[in-house]
Write an enzyme that holds these catalytic residues in place. Structure first.
Site, PDB file in Angstrom:
ATOM      1  N   ILE A   1       0.833  -1.202   0.000  1.00 56.75           N
ATOM      2  CA  ILE A   1       0.000   0.000   0.000  1.00 56.75           C
ATOM      3  C   ILE A   1       0.872   1.259   0.000  1.00 56.75           C
ATOM      4  O   ILE A   1       1.968   1.279   0.555  1.00 56.75           O
ATOM      5  CB  ILE A   1      -0.995   0.013   1.178  1.00 56.75           C
ATOM      6  N   CYS A   2       0.370   2.298  -0.606  1.00 57.14           N
ATOM      7  CA  CYS A   2       1.077   3.574  -0.702  1.00 57.14           C
ATOM      8  C   CYS A   2       0.912   4.336   0.613  1.00 57.14           C
ATOM      9  O   CYS A   2      -0.205   4.668   1.000  1.00 57.14           O
ATOM     10  CB  CYS A   2       0.529   4.397  -1.866  1.00 57.14           C
TER      11      CYS A   2
END
Length: 170
Positions: A115-116
């Site tokens: 995930i960013c």
């Protein structure tokens, strides 16, 4: 940037003291003990607030973490595998949390389903080394990411509930 409920939740997560990573031998064992204490407290707080949303466990060395996280949307539970490795430069470097089954399904994700968290979480982590740990990564990284991305992925039909046949999720 952080809402009041998150601030309250965060204030109840014990801060860590030991600055050690997986290569630091016995000092890492002490850090790992602090990590578990912090995670246990965070999970207890979540359960008391009726906000239980993940389970984690690690390998014996505490370097590989895995489990499940879930998001409730319109009274339906969407469950995902979660995993991450502790970087060798931990705690200076935050773990990169991955939801492998969502790999490639959103722009806010890197290869492997990571995930960013670069824009908001990583600068906050850097300012709080070594006080932040895995529980903080879950509270300030994965939790907000799920809250933003999962409803959007559901709305677009990319993630469907397990009772439907297409897409990821439980």
């Amino acid at each position: 940037m952080v809402d009041e409920a998150t601030k309250r939740s965060l204030a109840q997560i014990p801060l860590l003291k030991t600055k050690a990573g997986p290569r630091d031998g016995e000092i890492w064992v002490g850090r790992l003990k602090e990590e578990y204490q912090s995670l246990i407290k965070y999970v207890q707080n979540n359960k008391e607030a009726d906000n239980d949303w993940f389970r984690l466990e690690s390998n014996k060395e505490g370097t590989r973490w895995f489990g499940k996280c879930w998001y409730i949307h319109e009274l339906l539970k969407y469950e995902f595998d979660v995993e991450f490795d502790i970087p060798v430069t931990y705690p200076t470097t935050a773990p990169e949390i991955a939801l492998p089954e969502l790999d490639g399904k959103t722009a806010k994700m890197y290869r492997g389903g990571k995930i960013c968290m670069t824009d908001h979480f990583k600068p906050l982590w850097a300012r709080n080394v070594p006080k932040f740990g895995i529980a903080h990564a879950m509270a300030l990284g994965l939790g907000p990411w799920l809250a933003v991305e999962i409803p959007d992925l559901i709305e677009k039909g990319i993630v469907t509930h397990k009772d439907n046949t297409a897409g990821a999720g439980e």
